[in-house]
Motif scaffolding. Structure first.
Motif, PDB file in Angstrom:
ATOM      1  N   THR A  24       0.863  -1.175   0.000  1.00  0.00           N
ATOM      2  CA  THR A  24       0.000   0.000   0.000  1.00  0.00           C
ATOM      3  C   THR A  24       0.902   1.228   0.000  1.00  0.00           C
ATOM      4  OG1 THR A  24      -0.090   0.067   2.413  1.00  0.00           O
ATOM      5  CG2 THR A  24      -1.837  -1.173   1.279  1.00  0.00           C
ATOM      6  N   GLY A  25       0.322   2.377  -0.290  1.00  0.00           N
ATOM      7  CA  GLY A  25       1.102   3.604  -0.282  1.00  0.00           C
ATOM      8  C   GLY A  25       1.851   3.820  -1.589  1.00  0.00           C
ATOM      9  N   PRO A  26       2.808   4.736  -1.584  1.00  0.00           N
ATOM     10  CA  PRO A  26       3.454   5.142  -2.828  1.00  0.00           C
ATOM     11  C   PRO A  26       4.558   4.219  -3.334  1.00  0.00           C
ATOM     12  CG  PRO A  26       4.324   6.425  -1.016  1.00  0.00           C
ATOM     13  CD  PRO A  26       3.212   5.569  -0.448  1.00  0.00           C
ATOM     14  N   LEU A  50      12.464  -4.211  -9.398  1.00  0.00           N
ATOM     15  CA  LEU A  50      13.226  -3.216 -10.153  1.00  0.00           C
ATOM     16  C   LEU A  50      12.690  -1.841  -9.773  1.00  0.00           C
ATOM     17  CD1 LEU A  50      15.294  -2.553 -12.421  1.00  0.00           C
ATOM     18  CD2 LEU A  50      13.373  -2.666 -14.020  1.00  0.00           C
ATOM     19  N   SER A  51      13.289  -1.224  -8.765  1.00  0.00           N
ATOM     20  CA  SER A  51      12.882   0.121  -8.309  1.00  0.00           C
ATOM     21  C   SER A  51      11.386   0.211  -8.041  1.00  0.00           C
ATOM     22  CB  SER A  51      13.296   1.164  -9.344  1.00  0.00           C
ATOM     23  OG  SER A  51      14.685   1.148  -9.542  1.00  0.00           O
ATOM     24  N   GLY A  52      10.839  -0.775  -7.340  1.00  0.00           N
ATOM     25  CA  GLY A  52       9.413  -0.775  -7.005  1.00  0.00           C
ATOM     26  C   GLY A  52       8.519  -1.366  -8.073  1.00  0.00           C
ATOM     27  N   MET A  53       9.101  -1.709  -9.223  1.00  0.00           N
ATOM     28  CA  MET A  53       8.343  -2.378 -10.281  1.00  0.00           C
ATOM     29  C   MET A  53       8.737  -3.860 -10.280  1.00  0.00           C
ATOM     30  SD  MET A  53       8.620   0.525 -13.209  1.00  0.00           S
ATOM     31  CE  MET A  53      10.154   1.230 -12.624  1.00  0.00           C
ATOM     32  N   ILE A 102       6.656  -4.508 -15.154  1.00  0.00           N
ATOM     33  CA  ILE A 102       5.267  -4.380 -14.744  1.00  0.00           C
ATOM     34  C   ILE A 102       5.183  -3.479 -13.519  1.00  0.00           C
ATOM     35  CG2 ILE A 102       3.248  -5.658 -13.917  1.00  0.00           C
ATOM     36  CD1 ILE A 102       5.540  -7.913 -15.437  1.00  0.00           C
ATOM     37  N   SER A 103       4.284  -2.531 -13.556  1.00  0.00           N
ATOM     38  CA  SER A 103       3.980  -1.696 -12.396  1.00  0.00           C
ATOM     39  C   SER A 103       2.497  -1.893 -12.106  1.00  0.00           C
ATOM     40  CB  SER A 103       4.281  -0.223 -12.702  1.00  0.00           C
ATOM     41  OG  SER A 103       3.935   0.580 -11.600  1.00  0.00           O
ATOM     42  N   VAL A 104       2.189  -2.480 -10.953  1.00  0.00           N
ATOM     43  CA  VAL A 104       0.802  -2.785 -10.605  1.00  0.00           C
ATOM     44  C   VAL A 104       0.273  -1.695  -9.673  1.00  0.00           C
ATOM     45  CG1 VAL A 104      -0.758  -4.455  -9.519  1.00  0.00           C
ATOM     46  CG2 VAL A 104       1.191  -5.258 -10.869  1.00  0.00           C
ATOM     47  N   GLY A 105      -0.826  -1.055 -10.081  1.00  0.00           N
ATOM     48  CA  GLY A 105      -1.408   0.038  -9.307  1.00  0.00           C
ATOM     49  C   GLY A 105      -1.940  -0.410  -7.964  1.00  0.00           C
ATOM     50  N   GLN A 106      -1.844   0.510  -7.004  1.00  0.00           N
ATOM     51  CA  GLN A 106      -2.347   0.255  -5.669  1.00  0.00           C
ATOM     52  C   GLN A 106      -3.557   1.148  -5.407  1.00  0.00           C
ATOM     53  OE1 GLN A 106       0.943   0.293  -2.825  1.00  0.00           O
ATOM     54  NE2 GLN A 106       2.315  -0.102  -4.524  1.00  0.00           N
TER      55      GLN A 106
END
Length: 186
Positions: A24-26, A50-53, A102-106
């Motif tokens: 959760t969060g940024p 990879l840097s949050g992704m 992949i960057s999955v939205g929260q």
């Protein structure tokens, strides 16, 4: 589901489901969150942080069906619900060894008078986010409070590069950029 998600189905019937790994969060998931979340699934030991992704090397050459979902926006309370994330579907041919980022939205934060918008879910091809080419992007839903809209309706995620309608002192994002509130970038 309130969080974003990316599902890939290959031609042999194997399903790969990417999530926010409980974050959760940024910030995106760490390697330990990824490892723990995908243990016992078709993604076990094949996704790296990879840097949050999330970085995934395509295991098999073939045609893949993708379903990409943005996350739901935040809510002020149980009366006012945030908008749903957009859903984008598509088919793409991939080669074994290609890398997807992949960057999955929260889900947007549930924060009194200022609920947050849901995060977009994006899938790109390339070895690093600096040189990746977007394949599919599904926008997140807008946050909503009783003060945010004329009729308290949530704005759902949009397809394309521009955000949905806004009310009050806000302006929707354009050309893939965030929206603004009273002239301040969001």
């Amino acid at each position: 589901d309130v969080s974003g998600q990316f599902t890939a189905l290959d031609g042999s019937g194997i399903t790969y489901t990417f999530t926010n790994c409980g974050k959760t969060g940024p910030d995106g998931p760490s390697q330990s969150s990824i490892t723990n979340s995908y243990a016992g699934t078709s993604l076990a030991n094949s996704v790296t942080s990879l840097s949050g992704m999330q970085k995934w090397v395509v295991p098999n050459t073939g045609t893949y069906f993708f379903e990409v979902k943005g996350a739901m926006g935040g809510s002020q309370n149980s009366t006012y619900h945030g908008g749903y994330g957009a859903v984008v579907n598509g088919i793409i041919d991939l080669q074994a060894g290609q890398t997807l980022i992949i960057s999955v939205g929260q889900k947007g934060s549930d924060d009194g008078d200022s609920p947050g918008g849901g995060g977009a879910t994006a899938v790109a091809i390339g070895t690093h986010y600096d040189n990746a080419t977007p394949l599919f992007v599904a926008g997140g839903g807008g946050g909503v409070s009783q003060w945010g809209t004329i009729d308290y309706a949530a704005i759902n995620g949009q397809s394309g590069q521009n955000g949905g309608s806004c009310y009050g002192h806000s302006s929707p994002g354009t050309n893939g950029n965030g929206g603004t509130y009273a002239g301040h970038s969001g």
